[in-house]
Design a protein around this motif. Structure first.
Motif, PDB file in Angstrom:
ATOM      1  N   THR A 113      -4.964  53.814  68.028  1.00 57.54           N
ATOM      2  CA  THR A 113      -3.967  52.746  67.993  1.00 57.54           C
ATOM      3  C   THR A 113      -2.617  53.310  68.414  1.00 57.54           C
ATOM      4  OG1 THR A 113      -3.333  53.098  65.680  1.00 57.54           O
ATOM      5  CG2 THR A 113      -5.203  51.650  66.088  1.00 57.54           C
ATOM      6  N   CYS A 148      -4.908  56.893  64.349  1.00 51.44           N
ATOM      7  CA  CYS A 148      -3.762  55.976  64.329  1.00 51.44           C
ATOM      8  C   CYS A 148      -2.487  56.694  64.753  1.00 51.44           C
ATOM      9  CB  CYS A 148      -3.586  55.386  62.929  1.00 51.44           C
ATOM     10  SG  CYS A 148      -5.014  54.457  62.346  1.00 51.44           S
ATOM     11  N   VAL A 154      -4.258  48.640  62.931  1.00 50.27           N
ATOM     12  CA  VAL A 154      -5.230  49.449  62.182  1.00 50.27           C
ATOM     13  C   VAL A 154      -6.366  48.579  61.663  1.00 50.27           C
ATOM     14  CG1 VAL A 154      -5.540  50.934  60.168  1.00 50.27           C
ATOM     15  CG2 VAL A 154      -3.479  51.149  61.557  1.00 50.27           C
TER      16      VAL A 154
END
Length: 791
Positions: free
Chosen positions: A259, A229, A179
Motif C-alpha cells: 500500500t 504497508c 490497509v
C-alpha cells in the motif's frame, strides 16, 4: 542397574547449576501438603498419590487407621526399583498418548493463538537461518475486515485487476482504507495465511529469503499472503525487484500487496504494471453500521443484530456525537473504532454518550488496553484472565477456575465493626447472564466433542472470538500489573489437578507462555518446585508441557537445553531426571528426535520407575509427533535396550508402558464422507496398527513381545497390557485378526511364550472374568491351532 557413565553427547558440564542446592532448589514440602503448602482436604487440593505407577492404595487412599500425612509418607516409601513394580499393581496410571498429543496441540492453538509449539512461525526464521521482518497478521486486523468490510464503489474492478497480478501496489489517499482493502484482497481464498512485512524490509533481499525458506525443513505454507504497508524505502524500489520477487512468489503460489499513498512517487515506469488505484471509500456511516452489526453478532445471526444496530444508531444524542466525530478527512478506521467502543458501552440498546466521548478520547491507547481496562470489576477481569488460560475448555471449568482466581485477588467478605454477621456477598451471583459476559469478554460458547477417559461427550466450550486474545490477555496482565506471584500460584493450583489432563496441559501451556516473558522467574517460582515434587508425579508432566513453549522459540531454546542438562546430569535427584526425560520427549524432541532418543538411551540405565515412566511417555510422544519417521527409530531403540543387560529391565517396562498408552482411532472403511463427531471409527493398539501396516515393524513387534514374555520379569503387567489389547480387539474383527496372528507368531518362538499365551487367552473367556473377551480368545486359539507359519 547403575547410573549412566558420562559419555560423548552427554550435556555439557558448563550448564547452569542444577536445582539441587541452586536458585531453583525445592524446599521439602510438609507431609500431606502440596507445593503451596495447602492441606489436601481443602477444596481444590489434590491428595498425595504414590509414585507414578508404583504399588499403593488405589488413588492414594488412606490405609485403615492411618492419617492423611501417614498415607503420604507410606506412599513416598514405596519401592521405586523396576523389578518391584510387578508384584502389587494398582489401577493403571498410564494416560492415553494420542489424547495427550491432541490436548497439547489444542492448548497451543487456543492459548497462544496459533500452534506455535507445533512449529508454526511467529518470529519467522526464513531458511532456518536468517531472521526476516515477518509476523502473522493480527486477528485484531483480520477479523473486522473479514466480517465487516464495506465494498467501495467499483470494487469488482479492483478485484478483477488483483486476480491478474501476483504483486499489487494498492494506491489511495490517506484515510481511504488502503490497509483494510489490501487485507480483504488477500483474504481470498478465506483460508490463506497472511503475514505482515515490516515496513523497513529490503525488497531486494526478500526474494533470497523466500528461496532459502523453500528449501528449509520448516517452510512457509504454500499460498501465503504478504502485506507491506507504506514501505520505508519506497523511493528506491524499482520494477526489476518486483519482477524477481514475482518469480519466487509464483513458486510457492503466494501473493504480495503493497500500500502507498496517492502522492507517492514511482521510481520506475515498470512499477505501473502493478499499480491499482483504490476507488473512494464508502461513507463513515455505512462503515460504522457494518462494524456495529458485526460487533453485536451480525456475522452469526444477521437480522436481529441489524435491527438492534439501527435502534442504537437512531438515538438523537448519539447521532449528534457521530456527526462531531466524522469530520471531513477523518479516516475510515475511526468509524470502526467507534463501533467497537459503542458495543462495549451498551446498556441494553442505549449508550452513555458522555462516557463514550471520554472513551473515544483515549483512542491513542491501544484498543486492547481499552477493552481490558473497561471490564467493570475484579470478577470480570478474572474471568478474562481465566479464559485466556483455559480458552476452549468447557464453560463450567472456566467459571470455576475464575472464581478461584477472584477469591485470591478480591478476598472474602469481612465483618465490619462490631457486627456479628458478615456483610452481604461482595459479588452478585445474578449480576450478569452468560450471554452478557460473553459479549463483555468478546467470547462465545459452542458445542464441541471432547474425548474424555470414558469416551466422546458433547460440551459447551467457551473461547475468545479472536484467536489472538488469549495470549494478549496473559501478556498484558503479566507486564502491566503486579500480580506475578498471585498469577503463578493460581496457575500452579490449576496444574495440580490429577484428575484432568486437559487442565494440566492448558495450565502448563500458560506457564510456558509466561516463561517467554520472564524465564528465570517462572522457572524458579513455579516450575522448579513441580519438577522435583516427590509425591505429585503429574506435576513433572506440567513442567514438560510448559517448557515446550520457550523451546519452540529458537532464541529461548538454549535456556531450556541448559536447564534440562542440569536436571539430567544430577544423579542425586532422580525426580529431576524423570522430569528431564519428559522434557526431552515433549519439549525438545520435536526439534531433534535423534538427540532426544540418545539422552533417553542413557537414562534407561537407571533403575527407577519414575524415570522409566518418563522415558515411556516421552517415547510415546516422539512416536506420535511423526509416526512414519519416528516409529522405526523408537522401536529400534527399545529393541537395543532389550538386548543390553544394563537396559534390559527398563526396556521391558518401557515397552509395556508404550504398548499400554498408545491407541489410534481408525475410520471405518466405506463410512460416509464429511466426518463429524459421530463418524464411525475403530480403536486399535497403535503398535499393532503400525505392525499390521508395515511388515518390518511387525517382525520387530513380535520379537519384543517374545522377549518380554520369556523374561518373566513383568508377568502381571504383561497380562494386563495383553488384556487391554484384547478388549480393543473384541470390538472389531480386523483388530482381532491382526492380534490373533501376532500372538500366534509370538507363541511359535518358544514353549514359555506359548504356555503364557494359552494361559492368558483361557483367562479371557473364563466364567469368573468380569470383563471377558471371548471373541478375541477364540480368534487367538484358532490361530494357534491352525499351524500356519508366521508371516
Amino acid at each position: 542397574m547403575t547410573a549412566p557413565v558420562a559419555s560423548a553427547g552427554q550435556p555439557a558440564t558448563g550448564a547452569p547449576s542444577g536445582p539441587a542446592g541452586g536458585a531453583g532448589a525445592v524446599p521439602s514440602a510438609p507431609a500431606g501438603k502440596g507445593p503451596a503448602g495447602s492441606p489436601p482436604d481443602q477444596p481444590g487440593a489434590v491428595a498425595p498419590a504414590p509414585p507414578d505407577g508404583s504399588a499403593g492404595a488405589p488413588g492414594g487412599a488412606e490405609p485403615p487407621g492411618g492419617s492423611a500425612a501417614g498415607s503420604a509418607d507410606a506412599d513416598y516409601m514405596t519401592p521405586t526399583t523396576l523389578d518391584a513394580q510387578d508384584n502389587s499393581l494398582g489401577p493403571s496410571t498410564v494416560t492415553n498418548g494420542a489424547r495427550r498429543q491432541d490436548n497439547l496441540q489444542r492448548s497451543s492453538r487456543f492459548v497462544i493463538g496459533g500452534d506455535q509449539v507445533g512449529r508454526d512461525k511467529f518470529v519467522v526464521m526464513l531458511g532456518d537461518q536468517e531472521p526476516a521482518p515477518l509476523q502473522r497478521l493480527s486477528p485484531l486486523l483480520a477479523k473486522p475486515v473479514r466480517h465487516a468490510f464495506v465494498e467501495p464503489d467499483d470494487w469488482p474492478r479492483v478485484r478483477s485487476a488483483y486476480a491478474d497480478k501476483r504483486i499489487v501496489i494498492l494506491r489511495a489517499a490517506p484515510g481511504q482504507g488502503k490497509v483494510t482493502a489490501a487485507i480483504r484482497l488477500l483474504q481470498a481464498p478465506s483460508d490463506r495465511r497472511i503475514f505482515n512485512l515490516d515496513r523497513n524490509v529490503d525488497l531486494r533481499q526478500l526474494a533470497h529469503w523466500l528461496n532459502a525458506d523453500t528449501d528449509s525443513t520448516d517452510p512457509l505454507p504454500r499460498g501465503a499472503g504478504f502485506l507491506l504497508c507504506e514501505p520505508a524505502g519506497w523511493g528506491d524500489v524499482q520494477g526489476w525487484m518486483l519482477q524477481q520477487l514475482d518469480d519466487v512468489l509464483a513458486g510457492i503460489d503466494a501473493r504480495l500487496v503493497l500500500t502507498i499513498g496517492s502522492d507517492a512517487v514511482l521510481a520506475d515506469q515498470d512499477l505501473l504494471d502493478h499499480v491499482i488505484d483504490l476507488p473512494p471509500a464508502p461513507d463513515h456511516a455505512r462503515v460504522l453500521a457494518s462494524h456495529l452489526r458485526w460487533r453485536l453478532g451480525g456475522d452469526a445471526g444477521g437480522g436481529d443484530a441489524e435491527e438492534r444496530a439501527d435502534r442504537i444508531l437512531a438515538d438523537d444524542a448519539l447521532r449528534a456525537y457521530i456527526e462531531e466525530v466524522f469530520t471531513a478527512g477523518a479516516p475510515r478506521k475511526r468509524a470502526a473504532d467507534l463501533a467497537l467502543v459503542i458495543s462495549q458501552e451498551l446498556d441494553g440498546d442505549t449508550v452513555d454518550v458522555a462516557r463514550l466521548r471520554d472513551r473515544m478520547a483515549e483512542r491513542h491507547t491501544e484498543d486492547f488496553d481499552i477493552w481490558f481496562g473497561g471490564l467493570p470489576d475484579v470478577p470480570s477481569r478474572c474471568l478474562a484472565i481465566t479464559l485466556a488460560v483455559l480458552n476452549g475448555l468447557p464453560y463450567e471449568v472456566v467459571v470455576r477456575a475464575a472464581r478461584a482466581l477472584a477469591e485470591r485477588l478480591d478476598g472474602p467478605p469481612e465483618a465490619g465493626g462490631g457486627q456479628q454477621k458478615p456483610r452481604a456477598p461482595w459479588r452478585d451471583p445474578f449480576g450478569l447472564t452468560r450471554r452478557e459476559r460473553e459479549r463483555l469478554l468478546r467470547a462465545r460458547t459452542r458445542q464441541v466433542t471432547s474425548r474424555g477417559p470414558w469416551g466422546p461427550v458433547q460440551v459447551e466450550a467457551l473461547e475468545y472470538v479472536d484467536d489472538g486474545y488469549a495470549g494478549m490477555v496473559l501478556e498484558h496482565v503479566w507486564r502491566q500489573y503486579q500480580l506475578h506471584d498471585d498469577l503463578l500460584g493460581w496457575l500452579v493450583e490449576l496444574a495440580d489437578d490429577r484428575a484432568s489432563e486437559e487442565m494440566r496441559v492448558w495450565a502448563g501451556t500458560a506457564l510456558g507462555l509466561l516463561s517467554t516473558y520472564a524465564f528465570d522467574v517462572v522457572w524458579t517460582r513455579a516450575l522448579a518446585p513441580m519438577a522435583e515434587h516427590d509425591r505429585r508425579y503429574w506435576l513433572r508432566e506440567v513442567v514438560a508441557y510448559a517448557l515446550r513453549v520457550p523451546a519452540a522459540d529458537g532464541r529461548l531454546r538454549p535456556l531450556v537445553e541448559n536447564l534440562v542438562a542440569s536436571l539430567y546430569a544430577n544423579r542425586t535427584l532422580p525426580l529431576g531426571q524423570a522430569t528431564a526425560a519428559r522434557v526431552y520427549g515433549v519439549s525438545l524432541g520435536p526439534f531433534d528426535a535423534g538427540r532426544a532418543l540418545a539422552a533417553l538411551d542413557r537414562l534407561a540405565m537407571i533403575d527407577d520407575v519414575r524415570i522409566a515412566n518418563g522415558i515411556g511417555d516421552s517415547l510415546a510422544d516422539l512416536l506420535l509427533q511423526d509416526q512414519e519417521r519416528n516409529a522405526p527409530l523408537v522401536l529400534s531403540h527399545i529393541t537395543a535396550w532389550l538386548n543390553d543387560r544394563r537396559r534390559n529391565v527398563a526396556g521391558q517396562y518401557v515397552f509395556l508402558r508404550l504398548a499400554d498408552s498408545l491407541t489410534a482411532e481408525v475410520e471405518v472403511a466405506g463410512a460416509p464422507a464429511g466426518g463429524g463427531p459421530h463418524r464411525p471409527s475403530v480403536s486399535w493398539p497403535t503398535l499393532l496398527m503400525l505392525a499390521d501396516q508395515h511388515p518390518r515393524l511387525r517382525v520387530v513387534l513380535v520379537g519384543m513381545w517374545q522377549q518380554v514374555m520369556n523374561a518373566g520379569t513383568f508377568t502381571n503387567l504383561t497380562e494386563r497390557v495383553l488384556a487391554s489389547w484384547a478388549g480393543l480387539a473384541e470390538a472389531d474383527q480386523g483388530v482381532r485378526l491382526a492380534f490373533g496372528r501376532m500372538l500366534a507368531d509370538v507363541a511359535t518362538r518358544s514353549d514359555r511364550s506359548r504356555q503364557l499365551v494359552k494361559r492368558v487367552v483361557a483367562g479371557w473367556r473364563a466364567t469368573d472374568n468380569l470383563r471377558p473377551q471371548p471373541l478375541t480368545a477364540y480368534a487367538v486359539e484358532a490361530e494357534l491351532s491352525s499351524g500356519r507359519n508366521p508371516r
